[in-house]
Design a protein around this motif. Sequence first.
Motif, PDB file in Angstrom:
ATOM      1  N   ALA A 112     121.625  -8.327 100.502  1.00  0.00           N
ATOM      2  CA  ALA A 112     122.355  -9.058  99.468  1.00  0.00           C
ATOM      3  C   ALA A 112     122.544 -10.525  99.860  1.00  0.00           C
ATOM      4  N   ALA A 113     122.898 -10.774 101.110  1.00  0.00           N
ATOM      5  CA  ALA A 113     123.085 -12.164 101.563  1.00  0.00           C
ATOM      6  C   ALA A 113     121.777 -12.938 101.482  1.00  0.00           C
ATOM      7  N   ALA A 114     120.671 -12.271 101.788  1.00  0.00           N
ATOM      8  CA  ALA A 114     119.373 -12.938 101.709  1.00  0.00           C
ATOM      9  C   ALA A 114     119.019 -13.246 100.253  1.00  0.00           C
ATOM     10  N   MET A 115     119.274 -12.299  99.356  1.00  0.00           N
ATOM     11  CA  MET A 115     118.969 -12.532  97.939  1.00  0.00           C
ATOM     12  C   MET A 115     119.797 -13.676  97.369  1.00  0.00           C
ATOM     13  N   LEU A 116     121.012 -13.837  97.882  1.00  0.00           N
ATOM     14  CA  LEU A 116     121.893 -14.887  97.381  1.00  0.00           C
ATOM     15  C   LEU A 116     121.849 -16.145  98.251  1.00  0.00           C
ATOM     16  N   SER A 117     120.884 -16.213  99.160  1.00  0.00           N
ATOM     17  CA  SER A 117     120.750 -17.411  99.983  1.00  0.00           C
ATOM     18  C   SER A 117     120.445 -18.599  99.085  1.00  0.00           C
ATOM     19  N   ARG A 118     120.766 -19.789  99.559  1.00  0.00           N
ATOM     20  CA  ARG A 118     120.549 -20.982  98.740  1.00  0.00           C
ATOM     21  C   ARG A 118     119.112 -21.100  98.262  1.00  0.00           C
TER      22      ARG A 118
END
Length: 139
Positions: A112-118
């Motif tokens: 999830a953090a990777a998908m929402l990375s800048r």
Amino acid sequence: MSAMSDSPNKHKHLEFIQAAIGRMAGNLFLLKGWSITLIAALFALAAKDAKQGYILIAYFPLIIFWALDGYFLCMERRFRALYDHVRQLKEEDIDFSMDTGPYKGELRNSWAAAMLSRTLFVYYAGLAVVMIVLAICIR
């Protein structure tokens, strides 16, 4: 003699990890190219045939490619964490493990953090906005 030449196992292990990181980065690049190509083709079909269904279908690859990109970015981050760990090991502690499992728990390394990375968010959200604008123009 340099410290790295005193550590041939560490050097080789770091090369293995770096190769995995390179593959993940290559996959990220390829997925972005394929996403643009497929979405552009679907929009071209929608414009040619005046069928709005193609536009709706184009959102499925957008979501799928975004998820795949997120997966490869999270794996790349985990391999980077492994690399950072291995570079600090002593020569006698090198076991050539490529297990990234211990780094799954870090929030930054989650899918999830990777998908929402800048980088991914700006790219795919921007692409979605462009798709909406094009859909309006095609009507």
